[in-house]
Design a protein around this motif. Sequence first.
Motif, short mmCIF file in Angstrom:
data_model
loop_
_atom_site.label_atom_id
_atom_site.label_comp_id
_atom_site.label_asym_id
_atom_site.label_seq_id
_atom_site.Cartn_x
_atom_site.Cartn_y
_atom_site.Cartn_z
N SER A 43 86.70 14.79 76.91
CA SER A 43 86.40 16.15 76.51
C SER A 43 85.40 16.07 75.36
CB SER A 43 87.69 16.86 76.06
OG SER A 43 88.60 16.94 77.13
N PRO A 44 84.11 16.16 75.67
CA PRO A 44 83.11 15.92 74.64
C PRO A 44 83.06 17.05 73.63
CG PRO A 44 82.07 16.69 76.65
CD PRO A 44 83.55 16.51 76.95
N GLY A 45 82.54 16.73 72.43
CA GLY A 45 82.34 17.76 71.44
C GLY A 45 81.22 18.69 71.85
N ILE A 46 80.35 18.25 72.75
CA ILE A 46 79.26 19.08 73.26
C ILE A 46 79.78 19.86 74.47
CG2 ILE A 46 76.93 19.09 74.21
CD1 ILE A 46 76.48 16.38 72.86
N LYS A 47 79.77 21.15 74.39
CA LYS A 47 80.21 21.97 75.51
C LYS A 47 79.08 22.04 76.54
CE LYS A 47 82.00 26.52 76.77
NZ LYS A 47 82.36 27.87 76.29
N PRO A 48 79.30 21.56 77.77
CA PRO A 48 78.22 21.53 78.77
C PRO A 48 77.70 22.93 79.10
CG PRO A 48 80.04 20.12 79.45
CD PRO A 48 80.52 20.93 78.28
N ASP A 184 67.31 25.58 73.23
CA ASP A 184 68.36 24.56 73.18
C ASP A 184 68.46 23.87 74.54
OD1 ASP A 184 69.01 25.21 70.53
OD2 ASP A 184 70.37 26.80 71.19
N TYR A 185 68.64 22.55 74.53
CA TYR A 185 68.67 21.80 75.78
C TYR A 185 69.87 20.85 75.81
CZ TYR A 185 67.44 17.45 73.49
OH TYR A 185 67.49 16.33 72.71
N GLN A 186 70.17 20.38 77.01
CA GLN A 186 71.09 19.27 77.23
C GLN A 186 70.51 18.37 78.31
OE1 GLN A 186 75.03 20.69 78.19
NE2 GLN A 186 75.41 21.49 76.13
N VAL A 187 70.65 17.06 78.11
CA VAL A 187 70.33 16.08 79.15
C VAL A 187 71.62 15.31 79.44
CG1 VAL A 187 68.94 14.10 79.83
CG2 VAL A 187 67.95 15.86 78.34
N TRP A 203 80.23 6.25 83.87
CA TRP A 203 79.51 6.36 82.61
C TRP A 203 79.05 7.81 82.46
CZ3 TRP A 203 79.42 2.57 86.11
CH2 TRP A 203 79.73 1.27 85.68
N HIS A 204 79.37 8.41 81.33
CA HIS A 204 79.03 9.81 81.07
C HIS A 204 78.27 9.89 79.75
CE1 HIS A 204 81.81 10.93 84.32
NE2 HIS A 204 82.63 10.05 83.79
N LEU A 205 77.01 10.30 79.82
CA LEU A 205 76.17 10.43 78.64
C LEU A 205 75.67 11.87 78.54
CD1 LEU A 205 75.91 7.38 79.72
CD2 LEU A 205 73.80 7.30 78.41
N ILE A 206 75.64 12.42 77.35
CA ILE A 206 75.12 13.77 77.16
C ILE A 206 74.39 13.85 75.83
CG2 ILE A 206 77.33 14.56 76.20
CD1 ILE A 206 76.68 17.33 77.43
N LYS A 219 70.11 16.57 68.58
CA LYS A 219 71.03 16.86 67.48
C LYS A 219 72.30 16.01 67.59
CE LYS A 219 69.61 21.68 66.79
NZ LYS A 219 70.07 23.10 66.82
N ARG A 220 72.76 15.76 68.81
CA ARG A 220 74.00 15.00 68.99
C ARG A 220 73.98 14.32 70.36
NH1 ARG A 220 79.20 15.06 66.71
NH2 ARG A 220 80.87 14.37 68.10
N PHE A 221 74.50 13.10 70.38
CA PHE A 221 74.63 12.32 71.62
C PHE A 221 76.07 11.83 71.74
CE2 PHE A 221 74.97 8.01 73.33
CZ PHE A 221 74.52 8.20 74.63
N GLU A 222 76.61 11.86 72.97
CA GLU A 222 77.96 11.36 73.21
C GLU A 222 77.98 10.52 74.49
OE1 GLU A 222 80.50 14.75 73.38
OE2 GLU A 222 80.26 15.24 71.26
N GLN A 223 78.79 9.48 74.48
CA GLN A 223 78.92 8.59 75.63
C GLN A 223 80.37 8.21 75.82
OE1 GLN A 223 76.52 5.04 75.45
NE2 GLN A 223 77.64 4.02 77.08
N VAL A 224 80.84 8.32 77.08
CA VAL A 224 82.20 7.90 77.43
C VAL A 224 82.10 6.98 78.65
CG1 VAL A 224 84.47 8.64 78.26
CG2 VAL A 224 83.28 10.01 76.54
N ASP A 225 82.68 5.78 78.56
CA ASP A 225 82.69 4.82 79.66
C ASP A 225 84.12 4.63 80.16
OD1 ASP A 225 80.02 4.51 79.02
OD2 ASP A 225 80.37 2.73 77.79
N ARG A 226 84.24 4.34 81.44
CA ARG A 226 85.56 4.03 82.00
C ARG A 226 85.44 2.84 82.94
NH1 ARG A 226 88.65 8.52 85.29
NH2 ARG A 226 88.98 9.34 83.20
#
Length: 384
Positions: A43-48, A184-187, A203-206, A219-226
């Motif tokens: 559950s990323p801090g960045i809301k998609p 404002d953007y998201q990749v 792998w989840h990158l945002i 402004k912010r990057f988040e990554q979650v690996d499983r």
Amino acid sequence: MSGVQSGSRRWWLLGLVLGVVLVHAWLTWSMAALLKDMQTSESPGIKPMEATYLSELKLSDPPVLRPSPPLAKPGQPPRQQAAKAMAQAASTPEQPPPPAESESASEPEAALTVAEAASPAASPASADPILPVAESATASEPSQAPGPPFVWPVATRVSYKVRGYFRGEVHGSAKVEWVRQGLDYQVRVNAIVGPSFAPIGSWHLISAGTITPAGLSPKRFEQVDRLLIRTSLPRTVVFEEEQVVLDSGERVARQPNMQDASSQFIQLAYQFMMKPEALKPGNTIYLPLALPKRAETIAYDVVDEQVLDTPIGKVPTFHVKPRKLSAEGGVLPVEIWFAPGLQYLPVRILVHGKDGKSYMDMQMERAPEQTKTEADAARPTPSN
């Protein structure tokens, strides 16, 4: 004798029942722990941002950057927004010199920097405003160049089929998505190895940030690996005005044009639109990256031109490869194939593993999907 056998049978049955109960209890606990882990870690801090894709991209002439008025944020007059954008561009410090390894580049001037970007000029307003773009100081007259004018799309998605090697041959799927709301953007980069219902790894990158005349400003990057049932805690990179906070809490200086592991794909494409002549085999592009574990400037060599066979036909591309292929910094190195005829989108991405043997090869499996403007996004999706 029969009584002894009957008693033994009862004890055996009791032990079997207890064993089954314990196994079920362990499975229940494991699944509950896994679900909790998934909820806390994924559950990323960045809301998609949400997006609806209305059309498919077709091969065309490469888009051209042309001066145009910026798109104002709600409640802010366009003239004020343009003045702010130009002030930001004017106050941007110059790009530091490339690392020593750049001496081997055939054309050092191919390095793309924010300092090369000029502020956008004013032009009549249109029904679908174009976000601010930056022209290369050495580019020819953009208004006379062939190709459609570039407009930052509301949403773009490239889907890939994945094949690779990790302790054996693996297959999967991946997506690279671009979504924006105003400036404002998201990749987002999502990759899954194995079946979607029981993936071997994912792998989840945002990346989230703001569009500027020089491109993307994260402004912010988040990554979650499983890997199997083990999920990593989110790794983050926070971009402040003058510093970047890495996942460890370490603070480093924020370099001009600095990107993250997710935004780099779109920023490189934008820079190639700013300066198409940089996409020439033998040239090198330098891009500062803030990775979860470290910050460094990556040298991307333009290796060659390649025509790739894809589901939409033969697509001309430029193969861009990082000079450093180590996995330091918390993000695996990637080779990228950019397609000028598809808005310079990455149609193939090759990820190298830490052990030097494993890899993940992402190849476009269908035409990129897109919503081009706010007006397109507001239109209802046609029903079949």
